[in-house]
Design an enzyme around this catalytic site. Structure first.
Site, PDB file in Angstrom:
ATOM      1  N   HIS A   1     -36.267  -3.558  -3.535  1.00 20.78           N
ATOM      2  CA  HIS A   1     -35.199  -2.568  -3.693  1.00 20.78           C
ATOM      3  C   HIS A   1     -33.878  -3.085  -3.109  1.00 20.78           C
ATOM      4  O   HIS A   1     -32.802  -2.676  -3.545  1.00 20.78           O
ATOM      5  CB  HIS A   1     -35.561  -1.264  -2.970  1.00 20.78           C
ATOM      6  CG  HIS A   1     -36.670  -0.489  -3.598  1.00 20.78           C
ATOM      7  ND1 HIS A   1     -37.975  -0.908  -3.580  1.00 20.78           N
ATOM      8  CD2 HIS A   1     -36.668   0.709  -4.244  1.00 20.78           C
ATOM      9  CE1 HIS A   1     -38.740  -0.004  -4.183  1.00 20.78           C
ATOM     10  NE2 HIS A   1     -37.970   0.984  -4.595  1.00 20.78           N
TER      11      HIS A   1
ATOM     12  N   CYS B   1     -43.642  -6.507  -4.973  1.00 21.75           N
ATOM     13  CA  CYS B   1     -43.576  -5.566  -3.850  1.00 21.75           C
ATOM     14  C   CYS B   1     -43.911  -6.332  -2.583  1.00 21.75           C
ATOM     15  O   CYS B   1     -44.995  -6.908  -2.461  1.00 21.75           O
ATOM     16  CB  CYS B   1     -44.572  -4.422  -4.059  1.00 21.75           C
ATOM     17  SG  CYS B   1     -44.658  -3.251  -2.678  1.00 21.75           S
ATOM     18  N   ASN B   2     -42.967  -6.362  -1.653  1.00 22.38           N
ATOM     19  CA  ASN B   2     -43.188  -7.091  -0.409  1.00 22.38           C
ATOM     20  C   ASN B   2     -44.323  -6.495   0.409  1.00 22.38           C
ATOM     21  O   ASN B   2     -45.086  -7.217   1.044  1.00 22.38           O
ATOM     22  CB  ASN B   2     -41.901  -7.108   0.414  1.00 22.38           C
ATOM     23  CG  ASN B   2     -40.880  -8.087  -0.119  1.00 22.38           C
ATOM     24  OD1 ASN B   2     -40.799  -9.223   0.311  1.00 22.38           O
ATOM     25  ND2 ASN B   2     -40.090  -7.640  -1.083  1.00 22.38           N
TER      26      ASN B   2
ATOM     27  N   GLU C   1     -33.954   4.451  -4.670  1.00 24.75           N
ATOM     28  CA  GLU C   1     -34.654   5.258  -5.675  1.00 24.75           C
ATOM     29  C   GLU C   1     -33.760   6.384  -6.201  1.00 24.75           C
ATOM     30  O   GLU C   1     -33.873   6.805  -7.353  1.00 24.75           O
ATOM     31  CB  GLU C   1     -35.938   5.848  -5.084  1.00 24.75           C
ATOM     32  CG  GLU C   1     -37.004   4.825  -4.728  1.00 24.75           C
ATOM     33  CD  GLU C   1     -37.773   4.316  -5.936  1.00 24.75           C
ATOM     34  OE1 GLU C   1     -37.653   4.912  -7.021  1.00 24.75           O
ATOM     35  OE2 GLU C   1     -38.477   3.300  -5.789  1.00 24.75           O
TER      36      GLU C   1
ATOM     37  N   CYS D   1     -37.554  -6.764   0.512  1.00 23.53           N
ATOM     38  CA  CYS D   1     -38.032  -5.637  -0.289  1.00 23.53           C
ATOM     39  C   CYS D   1     -37.291  -5.722  -1.609  1.00 23.53           C
ATOM     40  O   CYS D   1     -36.075  -5.973  -1.626  1.00 23.53           O
ATOM     41  CB  CYS D   1     -37.748  -4.305   0.410  1.00 23.53           C
ATOM     42  SG  CYS D   1     -38.135  -2.846  -0.609  1.00 23.53           S
TER      43      CYS D   1
ATOM     44  N   ASP E   1     -44.705  -2.985  -8.907  1.00 17.93           N
ATOM     45  CA  ASP E   1     -44.063  -2.602  -7.655  1.00 17.93           C
ATOM     46  C   ASP E   1     -44.406  -1.147  -7.372  1.00 17.93           C
ATOM     47  O   ASP E   1     -44.952  -0.449  -8.231  1.00 17.93           O
ATOM     48  CB  ASP E   1     -42.545  -2.793  -7.760  1.00 17.93           C
ATOM     49  CG  ASP E   1     -41.816  -2.508  -6.451  1.00 17.93           C
ATOM     50  OD1 ASP E   1     -42.354  -2.869  -5.389  1.00 17.93           O
ATOM     51  OD2 ASP E   1     -40.716  -1.934  -6.490  1.00 17.93           O
ATOM     52  N   SER E   2     -44.061  -0.695  -6.188  1.00 16.44           N
ATOM     53  CA  SER E   2     -44.316   0.699  -5.821  1.00 16.44           C
ATOM     54  C   SER E   2     -43.411   1.666  -6.570  1.00 16.44           C
ATOM     55  O   SER E   2     -43.696   2.856  -6.647  1.00 16.44           O
ATOM     56  CB  SER E   2     -44.117   0.892  -4.313  1.00 16.44           C
ATOM     57  OG  SER E   2     -42.794   0.542  -3.939  1.00 16.44           O
TER      58      SER E   2
END
Length: 268
Positions: free
Chosen positions: A190, A76-77, A156, A188, A13-14
């Protein structure tokens, strides 16, 4: 494709959001070794161009392949929307799963479902990846999308249950007020961190919240089983990041609800 059942599953993922996928996979497949990569030096991906996202994603794919993984999960979308085909081309016969396909399949399994809501990053929403994925299976379903770019930095920073997070969610989710959506896809990785707060803000107890992490974990299990690649002796969890390993470990342990071993910084 790796034919070694003891080879690890690669997830990337990012940043830290993809740990929602890693957590679901570890729950569904407790005997699998997992290698997770979070691109913390270059997060967020959602505001970057598709060309840049593809470049980053292919670099991470090379890294995971160098670790001998038997499967890659795109957690990660934004990458799923922008680079899925390029990743599959690079990996050949290696199984590659993505959260958009999994989320779509889970949403459409809900009955009834003639109107689907999607929240995601700017890149994911602008790509219309979920809309295309849904309409490929059922062209009659209405899709309403909403970009929520501030949710990634809030997640984050661990700001998931304070007043700032609540007000931000209220603003973004107001687009669904008085709508007739049957389900809402958290587009997403997150966003599941806000899953407890979303139902009350939507003011509906009938809207199904679709967390693609659970769906992709089930798909991974079924795929490995079909390929006879299930591990019965593993359970190791390794984390690699491109920056800020101590901060990542702090947040990762909070989100996973358990201690993890040292987070290794890796420059791609």
């Amino acid at each position: 494709m790796s034919t070694n059942s003891k080879a690890p599953i690669g997830i990337f993922d990012s940043g830290i959001g993809g740990l929602t996928v890693a957590k679901a996979v570890a729950k569904a497949l407790p005997n699998e070794d997992i290698i997770y990569f979070g691109d913390t030096a270059r997060v967020p991906y959602g505001i970057k161009s598709e060309e840049t996202v593809r470049e980053y994603a292919l670099q991470i794919t090379d890294f995971l392949l160098s670790k001998g993984v038997k499967m890659i999960l795109i957690a990660c979308n934004t990458v799923s929307a922008s680079a899925k085909n390029e990743i599959k081309e690079k990996t050949g016969s290696l199984p590659v799963l993505d959260v958009i396909t999994s989320g779509t399949e889970m949403a459409l399994s809900q009955t009834p479902n003639d109107h689907v809501g999607v929240i995601g990053t700017l890149a994911t929403v602008n790509s219309k990846a979920y809309e295309k994925s849904i309409h490929a299976l059922d062209s009659k379903i209405k899709v309403t999308q909403q970009a929520c770019p501030l949710l990634v930095p809030l997640a984050e920073e661990g700001w998931i249950d304070n007043e700032v997070a609540t007000k931000t969610l209220e603003s973004y989710l107001s687009v669904f007020d008085n709508s007739d959506i049957n389900s809402l896809i958290l587009g997403c990785t997150h966003y599941p961190l806000f899953k407890k707060a979303i139902p009350s803000i939507l003011k509906s107890d009938t809207i199904k919240i679709i967390d693609s992490a659970d769906s992709i974990a089930l798909t991974a299990k079924n795929t490995l089983n079909a390929l006879e690649l299930l591990n019965t002796e593993g359970g190791d969890f390794q984390c690699f990041v491109s920056d800020r390993p101590q901060r990542f470990q702090e947040l990762a342990e909070r989100f996973l609800g358990r201690k993890i071993s040292d987070v290794v910084i890796t420059h791609l």
